[in-house]
Design a protein around this motif. Structure first.
Motif, PDB file in Angstrom:
ATOM      1  N   ALA A 118      -3.214  12.929   4.586  1.00 21.18           N
ATOM      2  CA  ALA A 118      -3.105  12.593   5.925  1.00 21.18           C
ATOM      3  C   ALA A 118      -2.012  11.584   5.980  1.00 21.18           C
ATOM      4  O   ALA A 118      -1.893  10.958   5.020  1.00 21.18           O
ATOM      5  CB  ALA A 118      -4.705  11.630   6.173  1.00 21.18           C
ATOM      6  N   VAL A 119      -1.471  11.825   7.058  1.00 15.56           N
ATOM      7  CA  VAL A 119      -0.143  10.822   7.656  1.00 15.56           C
ATOM      8  C   VAL A 119      -0.197  10.479   8.848  1.00 15.56           C
ATOM      9  O   VAL A 119      -1.109  11.124   9.910  1.00 15.56           O
ATOM     10  CB  VAL A 119       1.012  11.574   7.235  1.00 15.56           C
ATOM     11  CG1 VAL A 119       1.355  11.984   5.583  1.00 15.56           C
ATOM     12  CG2 VAL A 119       1.318  12.656   8.198  1.00 15.56           C
ATOM     13  N   THR A 142      -1.714  15.427  10.430  1.00 14.41           N
ATOM     14  CA  THR A 142      -1.344  14.123  11.133  1.00 14.41           C
ATOM     15  C   THR A 142      -2.180  13.457  11.945  1.00 14.41           C
ATOM     16  O   THR A 142      -2.967  14.141  12.687  1.00 14.41           O
ATOM     17  CB  THR A 142       0.074  14.373  11.905  1.00 14.41           C
ATOM     18  OG1 THR A 142      -0.216  15.166  12.916  1.00 14.41           O
ATOM     19  CG2 THR A 142       1.366  14.730  11.142  1.00 14.41           C
ATOM     20  N   PHE A 143      -2.160  12.117  12.153  1.00 17.76           N
ATOM     21  CA  PHE A 143      -2.936  11.071  12.930  1.00 17.76           C
ATOM     22  C   PHE A 143      -2.132  10.289  13.787  1.00 17.76           C
ATOM     23  O   PHE A 143      -0.904   9.968  13.428  1.00 17.76           O
ATOM     24  CB  PHE A 143      -3.951  10.548  11.982  1.00 17.76           C
ATOM     25  CG  PHE A 143      -4.940  11.250  11.706  1.00 17.76           C
ATOM     26  CD1 PHE A 143      -6.330  11.808  12.162  1.00 17.76           C
ATOM     27  CD2 PHE A 143      -4.705  12.068   9.980  1.00 17.76           C
ATOM     28  CE1 PHE A 143      -7.087  12.743  11.345  1.00 17.76           C
ATOM     29  CE2 PHE A 143      -5.608  12.869   9.504  1.00 17.76           C
ATOM     30  CZ  PHE A 143      -6.941  13.333  10.362  1.00 17.76           C
ATOM     31  N   ASN A 148      -7.752   6.106  11.794  1.00 16.07           N
ATOM     32  CA  ASN A 148      -8.384   7.614  11.735  1.00 16.07           C
ATOM     33  C   ASN A 148      -7.359   8.308  10.688  1.00 16.07           C
ATOM     34  O   ASN A 148      -8.028   9.288   9.916  1.00 16.07           O
ATOM     35  CB  ASN A 148      -7.768   8.420  12.971  1.00 16.07           C
ATOM     36  CG  ASN A 148      -8.735   8.143  14.352  1.00 16.07           C
ATOM     37  OD1 ASN A 148      -9.785   8.217  14.151  1.00 16.07           O
ATOM     38  ND2 ASN A 148      -8.131   7.609  15.385  1.00 16.07           N
ATOM     39  N   MET A 149      -6.590   7.956  10.121  1.00 21.38           N
ATOM     40  CA  MET A 149      -5.983   8.523   8.718  1.00 21.38           C
ATOM     41  C   MET A 149      -6.680   8.128   7.554  1.00 21.38           C
ATOM     42  O   MET A 149      -7.177   8.920   6.799  1.00 21.38           O
ATOM     43  CB  MET A 149      -4.337   7.926   8.753  1.00 21.38           C
ATOM     44  CG  MET A 149      -3.606   8.315   7.651  1.00 21.38           C
ATOM     45  SD  MET A 149      -1.992   7.974   7.340  1.00 21.38           S
ATOM     46  CE  MET A 149      -2.073   6.042   7.130  1.00 21.38           C
ATOM     47  N   TYR A 150      -7.119   6.588   7.660  1.00 25.42           N
ATOM     48  CA  TYR A 150      -7.841   6.277   6.500  1.00 25.42           C
ATOM     49  C   TYR A 150      -9.152   7.127   6.736  1.00 25.42           C
ATOM     50  O   TYR A 150      -9.774   7.326   5.374  1.00 25.42           O
ATOM     51  CB  TYR A 150      -7.998   4.734   6.704  1.00 25.42           C
ATOM     52  CG  TYR A 150      -6.894   3.868   6.607  1.00 25.42           C
ATOM     53  CD1 TYR A 150      -5.779   4.152   6.025  1.00 25.42           C
ATOM     54  CD2 TYR A 150      -7.006   2.681   7.468  1.00 25.42           C
ATOM     55  CE1 TYR A 150      -4.802   3.393   6.152  1.00 25.42           C
ATOM     56  CE2 TYR A 150      -5.895   2.013   7.540  1.00 25.42           C
ATOM     57  CZ  TYR A 150      -4.732   2.411   6.955  1.00 25.42           C
ATOM     58  OH  TYR A 150      -3.596   1.376   7.206  1.00 25.42           O
ATOM     59  N   GLN A 151      -9.888   6.958   7.762  1.00 22.65           N
ATOM     60  CA  GLN A 151     -11.155   8.023   7.727  1.00 22.65           C
ATOM     61  C   GLN A 151     -11.215   9.093   7.148  1.00 22.65           C
ATOM     62  O   GLN A 151     -12.093   9.471   6.606  1.00 22.65           O
ATOM     63  CB  GLN A 151     -11.573   7.894   9.219  1.00 22.65           C
ATOM     64  CG  GLN A 151     -12.063   6.544   9.743  1.00 22.65           C
ATOM     65  CD  GLN A 151     -13.326   5.967   9.185  1.00 22.65           C
ATOM     66  OE1 GLN A 151     -14.101   6.586   8.551  1.00 22.65           O
ATOM     67  NE2 GLN A 151     -13.449   4.866   8.980  1.00 22.65           N
ATOM     68  N   ASN A 157     -12.248  14.384   3.568  1.00 22.55           N
ATOM     69  CA  ASN A 157     -11.322  15.654   4.348  1.00 22.55           C
ATOM     70  C   ASN A 157      -9.818  15.734   3.695  1.00 22.55           C
ATOM     71  O   ASN A 157      -9.545  16.811   3.631  1.00 22.55           O
ATOM     72  CB  ASN A 157     -11.213  15.503   5.837  1.00 22.55           C
ATOM     73  CG  ASN A 157     -12.736  16.004   6.545  1.00 22.55           C
ATOM     74  OD1 ASN A 157     -13.485  16.524   6.172  1.00 22.55           O
ATOM     75  ND2 ASN A 157     -12.756  15.014   7.917  1.00 22.55           N
ATOM     76  N   SER A 158      -9.379  14.758   3.613  1.00 24.87           N
ATOM     77  CA  SER A 158      -8.084  14.504   2.961  1.00 24.87           C
ATOM     78  C   SER A 158      -8.248  13.886   1.659  1.00 24.87           C
ATOM     79  O   SER A 158      -9.165  13.119   1.415  1.00 24.87           O
ATOM     80  CB  SER A 158      -7.147  13.689   3.772  1.00 24.87           C
ATOM     81  OG  SER A 158      -6.630  14.853   5.001  1.00 24.87           O
ATOM     82  N   ALA A 159      -7.337  14.403   0.695  1.00 28.07           N
ATOM     83  CA  ALA A 159      -7.500  13.902  -0.741  1.00 28.07           C
ATOM     84  C   ALA A 159      -6.488  12.430  -0.709  1.00 28.07           C
ATOM     85  O   ALA A 159      -6.881  11.753  -1.692  1.00 28.07           O
ATOM     86  CB  ALA A 159      -6.842  14.579  -1.734  1.00 28.07           C
ATOM     87  N   ALA A 160      -5.726  12.365   0.132  1.00 26.27           N
ATOM     88  CA  ALA A 160      -4.766  11.134   0.011  1.00 26.27           C
ATOM     89  C   ALA A 160      -4.159  10.808   1.538  1.00 26.27           C
ATOM     90  O   ALA A 160      -4.255  11.739   2.199  1.00 26.27           O
ATOM     91  CB  ALA A 160      -3.918  11.434  -1.003  1.00 26.27           C
ATOM     92  N   CYS A 161      -3.598   9.724   1.626  1.00 26.32           N
ATOM     93  CA  CYS A 161      -2.859   9.414   2.568  1.00 26.32           C
ATOM     94  C   CYS A 161      -1.592   8.379   2.157  1.00 26.32           C
ATOM     95  O   CYS A 161      -1.541   8.356   0.929  1.00 26.32           O
ATOM     96  CB  CYS A 161      -3.743   8.498   3.839  1.00 26.32           C
ATOM     97  SG  CYS A 161      -4.186   6.664   3.178  1.00 26.32           S
ATOM     98  N   PHE A 162      -0.617   8.455   2.997  1.00 24.83           N
ATOM     99  CA  PHE A 162       0.641   7.789   2.533  1.00 24.83           C
ATOM    100  C   PHE A 162       0.862   6.855   3.846  1.00 24.83           C
ATOM    101  O   PHE A 162       0.640   7.063   4.803  1.00 24.83           O
ATOM    102  CB  PHE A 162       1.832   8.695   2.658  1.00 24.83           C
ATOM    103  CG  PHE A 162       1.728   9.402   1.445  1.00 24.83           C
ATOM    104  CD1 PHE A 162       2.395   9.047   0.029  1.00 24.83           C
ATOM    105  CD2 PHE A 162       1.313  11.010   1.431  1.00 24.83           C
ATOM    106  CE1 PHE A 162       2.411   9.772  -0.994  1.00 24.83           C
ATOM    107  CE2 PHE A 162       1.273  11.325   0.542  1.00 24.83           C
ATOM    108  CZ  PHE A 162       1.696  11.163  -0.753  1.00 24.83           C
TER     109      PHE A 162
END
Ligand code: GLN
Length: 231
Positions: A118-119, A142-143, A148-151, A157-162
């Protein structure tokens, strides 16, 4: 004393939620390092400012379209942005980190093969993820805002975010169930983006104001208000 010309008034866009730089407090007022800093610069330089929480990408787009005069949003100074906008002198050091769920086993980029990341739209971290996705075999979603990206990572749903390091650190310290893994990349400084046509006016005031606030201790006071003495 000569009569002063009418006070200039400027509109500055910001992100919706990017603590400790900008966020809505319990009274639903926008506060944060960027908000206090922009207001202090305006006061020091004698102009009026209206800060609008438009969202990061929307604020940058509005600036590009000439609808607003500037953006203060933990915005990294990059060569591409320096071409489009007049960027102020740097005011805060940052960089990108990768974050995963608190109980996840992933230790870095190589743990992302076949996974979703997620980004946030239009950010330097999104550019970084997109540049790495082929090599490490992950997909990118993308968010428009950081929450919403952290959520998406916390729900699995996502394995990681940057995300930007100081923002991710602040969120985790505030109880968000994420952890930072790997090294800091894309080291950059935050600057205030100003409409090119205001290079000789607003940009000069912003840089002069920043300089004065750094010299008189007000800048440090603002940062300490949100980060304490540790940062
Ligand atoms: N520093 C990052 C950038 O400029 C992210 C800014 C933000 O999300 N508000 O792209």
């Amino acid at each position: 004393q000569p009569t002063q010309a009418a006070t200039e008034s400027y509109t500055i866009g910001t992100d919706v939620t990017f603590p400790p730089f900008e966020f809505a407090n319990k009274q639903n007022q926008y506060v944060g390092i960027d908000i206090d800093l922009m207001n202090a610069i305006a006061k020091q330089q004698g102009f009026k400012v209206t800060i609008k929480p438009l969202g990061f990408n929307a604020a940058v787009q509005a600036l590009e379209a000439g609808q607003i005069d500037g953006v203060i949003a933990g915005m990294s100074i990059t060569p591409e942005r320096q071409e489009k906008f007049a960027m102020s002198d740097p005011y805060y050091q940052s960089g990108t980190v990768m974050a995963v769920a608190k109980d996840a086993k992933i230790k870095g980029l190589s743990g992302l093969r076949g996974k979703r990341v997620a980004v946030k739209t239009g950010t330097a971290s999104a550019d970084y993820a997109n540049a790495q996705k082929k090599k490490y075999g992950f997909s990118v979603v993308t968010f428009d805002d950081s929450n919403n990206m952290y959520q998406d990572v916390m729900t699995g749903n996502s394995a990681a975010c940057f995300e930007d390091k100081p923002v991710m650190q602040y969120g985790i310290a505030s109880g968000m169930k994420l952890k930072i893994v790997g090294k800091t990349t894309m080291k950059s400084d935050y600057g205030i983006a100003i409409k090119r046509s205001e290079s000789a006016t607003l940009l000069k005031k912003v840089n002069a104001g920043l300089k004065a606030l750094k010299a008189n201790g007000q800048y440090d006071k603002i940062v300490r208000k949100y980060l304490g003495n540790g940062s």
